[in-house]
Design an enzyme around this catalytic site. Structure first.
Site, PDB file in Angstrom:
ATOM      1  N   ARG A   1      40.663  33.616  46.680  1.00  0.00           N
ATOM      2  CA  ARG A   1      40.722  34.485  47.863  1.00  0.00           C
ATOM      3  C   ARG A   1      41.206  33.721  49.093  1.00  0.00           C
ATOM      4  O   ARG A   1      42.076  34.203  49.820  1.00  0.00           O
ATOM      5  CB  ARG A   1      39.362  35.126  48.144  1.00  0.00           C
ATOM      6  CG  ARG A   1      38.996  36.199  47.124  1.00  0.00           C
ATOM      7  CD  ARG A   1      37.637  36.782  47.401  1.00  0.00           C
ATOM      8  NE  ARG A   1      36.649  35.697  47.378  1.00  0.00           N
ATOM      9  CZ  ARG A   1      35.506  35.699  48.038  1.00  0.00           C
ATOM     10  NH1 ARG A   1      35.190  36.708  48.815  1.00  0.00           N
ATOM     11  NH2 ARG A   1      34.676  34.690  47.942  1.00  0.00           N
TER      12      ARG A   1
ATOM     13  N   ASN B   1      36.379  39.791  45.937  1.00  0.00           N
ATOM     14  CA  ASN B   1      35.923  39.659  44.547  1.00  0.00           C
ATOM     15  C   ASN B   1      35.371  40.987  44.073  1.00  0.00           C
ATOM     16  O   ASN B   1      34.799  41.753  44.852  1.00  0.00           O
ATOM     17  CB  ASN B   1      34.822  38.597  44.432  1.00  0.00           C
ATOM     18  CG  ASN B   1      35.360  37.191  44.504  1.00  0.00           C
ATOM     19  OD1 ASN B   1      36.526  36.941  44.271  1.00  0.00           O
ATOM     20  ND2 ASN B   1      34.500  36.248  44.817  1.00  0.00           N
TER      21      ASN B   1
END
Length: 88
Positions: free
Chosen positions: A18, A36
């Site tokens: 990320r 996520n």
């Protein structure tokens, strides 16, 4: 301007995916977000000029060095608010 919804599968959690994606998207001047998912995948909405979106999609297939990308599911998305690119 184009927007895509992505679901990235593989070893993409706990490997900095990320944060890496935020850096890449901001470098390319894209808007959107990444987060996520409970199933172990990463989900993102990416928006911007088509060449920049395609450049990020190409980069996402490799990911950061510790990641392993097995599959990317791609679809069209509504344009996000232009708040830059955020990690959720």
């Amino acid at each position: 301007m184009n927007a895509r919804h992505l679901r990235i599968e593989g070893r993409v959690q706990n490997v900095g995916y990320r944060a890496w994606m935020v850096r890449e998207a901001r470098r390319l001047g894209l808007s959107g977000w990444v987060r996520n998912r409970a199933d172990g995948s990463v989900e993102a909405v990416v928006a911007g000029p088509e060449p920049a979106v395609q450049a990020l999609l190409t980069a996402c297939r490799r990911g950061p060095i510790a990641a392993r990308v097995d599959h990317i599911e791609e679809g069209f998305a509504d344009m996000p608010e232009d708040l830059g690119f955020q990690q959720r």
